[in-house]
Design an enzyme around this catalytic site. Structure first.
Site, PDB file in Angstrom:
ATOM      1  N   TYR A 191     -10.198  15.247  -5.161  1.00 59.02           N
ATOM      2  CA  TYR A 191      -9.412  14.717  -6.285  1.00 59.02           C
ATOM      3  C   TYR A 191      -8.727  15.856  -7.048  1.00 59.02           C
ATOM      4  CZ  TYR A 191      -8.502  11.869 -10.479  1.00 59.02           C
ATOM      5  OH  TYR A 191      -7.915  11.203 -11.532  1.00 59.02           O
ATOM      6  N   ASP A 208       0.874  -1.174   0.000  1.00 56.38           N
ATOM      7  CA  ASP A 208       0.000   0.000   0.000  1.00 56.38           C
ATOM      8  C   ASP A 208       0.914   1.227   0.000  1.00 56.38           C
ATOM      9  OD1 ASP A 208      -1.620   2.176   0.650  1.00 56.38           O
ATOM     10  OD2 ASP A 208      -3.030   0.905   1.744  1.00 56.38           O
TER      11      ASP A 208
HETATM   12  N1  LIG Z   1      -9.100   6.899 -16.143  1.00 62.85           N
HETATM   13  C1  LIG Z   1      -9.078   8.204 -16.350  1.00 62.85           C
HETATM   14  O1  LIG Z   1      -9.835   8.725 -17.170  1.00 62.85           O
HETATM   15  C2  LIG Z   1      -8.114   9.077 -15.593  1.00 62.85           C
HETATM   16  C3  LIG Z   1      -8.164  10.453 -15.844  1.00 62.85           C
HETATM   17  C4  LIG Z   1      -7.278  11.277 -15.183  1.00 62.85           C
HETATM   18  C5  LIG Z   1      -6.365  10.751 -14.303  1.00 62.85           C
HETATM   19  N2  LIG Z   1      -6.342   9.422 -14.061  1.00 62.85           N
HETATM   20  C6  LIG Z   1      -5.350   8.934 -13.106  1.00 62.85           C
HETATM   21  O2  LIG Z   1      -4.637   7.863 -13.687  1.00 62.85           O
HETATM   22  C7  LIG Z   1      -4.235   6.939 -12.671  1.00 62.85           C
HETATM   23  C8  LIG Z   1      -4.707   5.541 -13.014  1.00 62.85           C
HETATM   24  O3  LIG Z   1      -6.110   5.568 -13.191  1.00 62.85           O
HETATM   25  P1  LIG Z   1      -6.974   4.297 -13.647  1.00 62.85           P
HETATM   26  O4  LIG Z   1      -8.136   4.828 -14.391  1.00 62.85           O
HETATM   27  O5  LIG Z   1      -6.114   3.276 -14.288  1.00 62.85           O
HETATM   28  O6  LIG Z   1      -7.491   3.786 -12.219  1.00 62.85           O
HETATM   29  P2  LIG Z   1      -7.836   2.326 -11.710  1.00 62.85           P
HETATM   30  O7  LIG Z   1      -8.763   2.526 -10.557  1.00 62.85           O
HETATM   31  O8  LIG Z   1      -8.292   1.442 -12.818  1.00 62.85           O
HETATM   32  O9  LIG Z   1      -6.420   1.797 -11.195  1.00 62.85           O
HETATM   33  C9  LIG Z   1      -5.774   2.377 -10.113  1.00 62.85           C
HETATM   34  C10 LIG Z   1      -4.831   1.361  -9.494  1.00 62.85           C
HETATM   35  O10 LIG Z   1      -4.195   1.977  -8.384  1.00 62.85           O
HETATM   36  C11 LIG Z   1      -4.178   1.044  -7.305  1.00 62.85           C
HETATM   37  N3  LIG Z   1      -4.102   1.726  -6.013  1.00 62.85           N
HETATM   38  C12 LIG Z   1      -5.044   2.487  -5.424  1.00 62.85           C
HETATM   39  N4  LIG Z   1      -4.643   2.856  -4.198  1.00 62.85           N
HETATM   40  C13 LIG Z   1      -3.399   2.341  -4.014  1.00 62.85           C
HETATM   41  C14 LIG Z   1      -2.472   2.372  -2.942  1.00 62.85           C
HETATM   42  N5  LIG Z   1      -2.765   2.995  -1.790  1.00 62.85           N
HETATM   43  N6  LIG Z   1      -1.306   1.727  -3.093  1.00 62.85           N
HETATM   44  C15 LIG Z   1      -1.013   1.059  -4.232  1.00 62.85           C
HETATM   45  N7  LIG Z   1      -1.863   0.999  -5.271  1.00 62.85           N
HETATM   46  C16 LIG Z   1      -3.051   1.624  -5.167  1.00 62.85           C
HETATM   47  C17 LIG Z   1      -5.496   0.311  -7.459  1.00 62.85           C
HETATM   48  O11 LIG Z   1      -5.487  -0.918  -6.741  1.00 62.85           O
HETATM   49  C18 LIG Z   1      -5.564   0.132  -8.963  1.00 62.85           C
HETATM   50  O12 LIG Z   1      -4.924  -1.049  -9.379  1.00 62.85           O
HETATM   51  C19 LIG Z   1      -4.802   7.490 -11.366  1.00 62.85           C
HETATM   52  O13 LIG Z   1      -3.836   8.278 -10.723  1.00 62.85           O
HETATM   53  C20 LIG Z   1      -5.949   8.354 -11.844  1.00 62.85           C
HETATM   54  O14 LIG Z   1      -6.257   9.368 -10.914  1.00 62.85           O
HETATM   55  C21 LIG Z   1      -7.213   8.573 -14.681  1.00 62.85           C
END
Ligand SMILES: NC(=O)c1ccc[n+]([C@@H]2O[C@H](COP(=O)([O-])OP(=O)(O)OC[C@H]3O[C@@H](n4cnc5c(N)ncnc54)[C@H](O)[C@@H]3O)[C@@H](O)[C@H]2O)c1
Length: 435
Positions: free
Chosen positions: A340, A251
């Protein structure tokens, strides 16, 4: 969640109907694949104003043919770095206007500019004008074409950036302004596997964008460390096995996360990608402190803490790369996302402040990607109408894919990208939000 509208507009009746109704016309984007690694077609090199850049040899190395005679260039580079006044801007208009219609679908237009001169407000006005020009053109071109501006002083130092922007890897990057600095010596690397022999750690890599980043860095030769929460260990192991990498269940909010990463990687690491992120949306009036702090903890505090610990321990090697994940929500703001938005804007602040010091003190660059609407589980959970709006409200009229963020990360992680530092690059198809 598949984008059915995009599939529908790809059929003749769908195209006919949506055109008649004046609805968005997303074009299928030309992305990188092993069998089609370059854009198809030639490169047109134009100049406005008097330029001192030695561009021709750099452009010759992009793989695009500068002598292509098909008349439909896949890419246009307009060197406007020498434009110093409004008359010079007329040359920008005169150079680009006649060729625009000929640019191939999914083509690339890259405008080159110079840093703003603090002692010459005419030059600064003209160079800033290029920004408004580029962003407006990005909203006009359609057909999956992208338009970006690079401010540079040294063509060689900008080579990795130009290669990225003039390739299928930048399919979802448009309307961006990227500054490249002085050339930093690049460690020797293999052109096809630039990260061979290097170790890359990606947080939150068990799924979504992080998984795609891990895949892309592994494609580029890196040994990847797939870090995710212990609850996602099975998925992390599956990803690591597929990529011949290492799973690290941890984590990232643990107080000693940095020490544990350093302990797990006694030989240090070359690329650190802070991708783990969470959303816990609620309007501020209804947001309990726990929702606020859990998002700030994962998305920002842990990034600050682990970065500090790993830099202090010397665990990120010289020539290393740190890439953090911001979001357009941190630029434009989003109702229901004060936590966020704050956390992601915080990433931008971290990058801008730390980048020059990390480069001077540790030889490490620090940049961020700021994704827009990317098709993942996170966005699949968004209510239908908001999801549709997110997908269409950008110049490319569609959502991005995890690979688009991954390719941008791989460019920033490239050994030859040492002149790219302190940048926050949006991967958002030029989203109207935060534009
Ligand atoms: N999907 C989008 O449209 C989007 C847009 C802007 C920014 N983002 C950013 O991109 C990144 C990835 O997004 P995503 O859509 O793949 O999200 P997702 O929820 O599919 O994946 C996020 C991953 O992070 C892991 N995670 C969460 N908390 C954690 C912790 N404390 N320690 C270790 N791992 C942890 C989760 O288990 C998961 O595997 C994030 O930072 C998100 O904020 C995504």
């Amino acid at each position: 969640m598949a984008d059915r509208y995009l599939s529908f507009t790809g059929t003749p009746p769908g195209r006919f109907l949506t055109r008649r109704l004046g609805l968005p016309q997303p074009a299928p984007l030309r992305r990188w694949s092993a069998d089609r690694p370059s854009l198809d077609g030639g490169l047109l090199h134009l100049t406005a104003g008097k330029s001192d850049l030695a561009l021709a040899p750099v452009l010759a190395r992009t793989g695009l043919d500068p002598d292509d005679a098909t008349g439909r260039p896949a890419a246009v580079v307009l060197d406007a770095s020498g434009v110093r006044d409004v008359e010079g801007l007329a040359e920008v208009h005169a150079a680009l206007r006649p060729v625009l219609r000929s640019v191939a679908a999914s083509g690339r237009i890259v405008v080159l500019g110079a840093p703003l001169d603090p002692d010459d407000h005419h030059q600064a006005a003209a160079q800033q004008a290029l920004e408004g020009f580029t962003r407006s053109l990005g909203k006009e071109t359609g057909g999956g074409r992208t338009v970006n501006l690079v401010r540079l002083t040294d063509a060689d130092a900008a080579e990795s950036t130009l290669r990225f922007l003039l390739s299928p890897k930048s399919a979802y990057v448009s309307g961006q302004v990227i500054e490249t600095g002085a050339r930093e010596p690049a460690a020797p690397h293999d052109a096809d596997r630039p990260l061979a022999g290097r170790t890359a750690l990606v947080t939150g890599a068990a799924r979504g964008i992080g998984e795609a980043v891990a895949e892309t860095l592994a494609r580029d030769g890196a040994k990847v460390v797939v870090l995710d929460v212990p609850q996602a260990e099975q998925d992390a192991r599956r990803v690591a096995e597929r990529l011949d990498g290492i799973a690290l269940p941890l984590d990232i909010t643990a107080a000693d996360a940095g020490d544990r990463i350093a302990g797990a990687l006694p030989d240090g690491l070359d690329v650190l990608v802070h991708n783990a992120g969470v959303t816990r949306d609620r309007r501020l009036v209804n947001m309990p402190a726990e929702r606020w702090s859990s998002v700030l903890e994962v998305n920002l505090a842990s990034v600050l803490r682990t970065t500090d610990a790993l830099l202090a321990a010397g665990a990120v090697k010289r020539g290393g790369r740190i890439v953090a994940t911001a979001s357009i929500a941190g630029i434009a703001g989003n109702a229901g996302q004060t936590n966020y938005g704050a956390s992601k804007a915080g990433i931008t602040g971290l990058v801008r402040s730390l980048a020059p010091r990390a480069l001077a003190g540790h030889g490490v660059t620090v940049n961020a990607v700021a994704p827009g609407f990317i098709e993942t589980r996170m966005t699949a959970a968004v209510p239908l109408f908001i999801r549709e709006a997110g997908r269409r409200m950008n110049s490319l009229a569609q959502g991005g894919l995890p690979c688009d963020v991954a390719e941008t990360t791989a460019w920033l992680a490239h050994p030859a990208s040492g002149a790219v530092n302190g940048q926050v690059v949006r991967v958002c198809g030029q989203s109207l939000l935060g534009a």
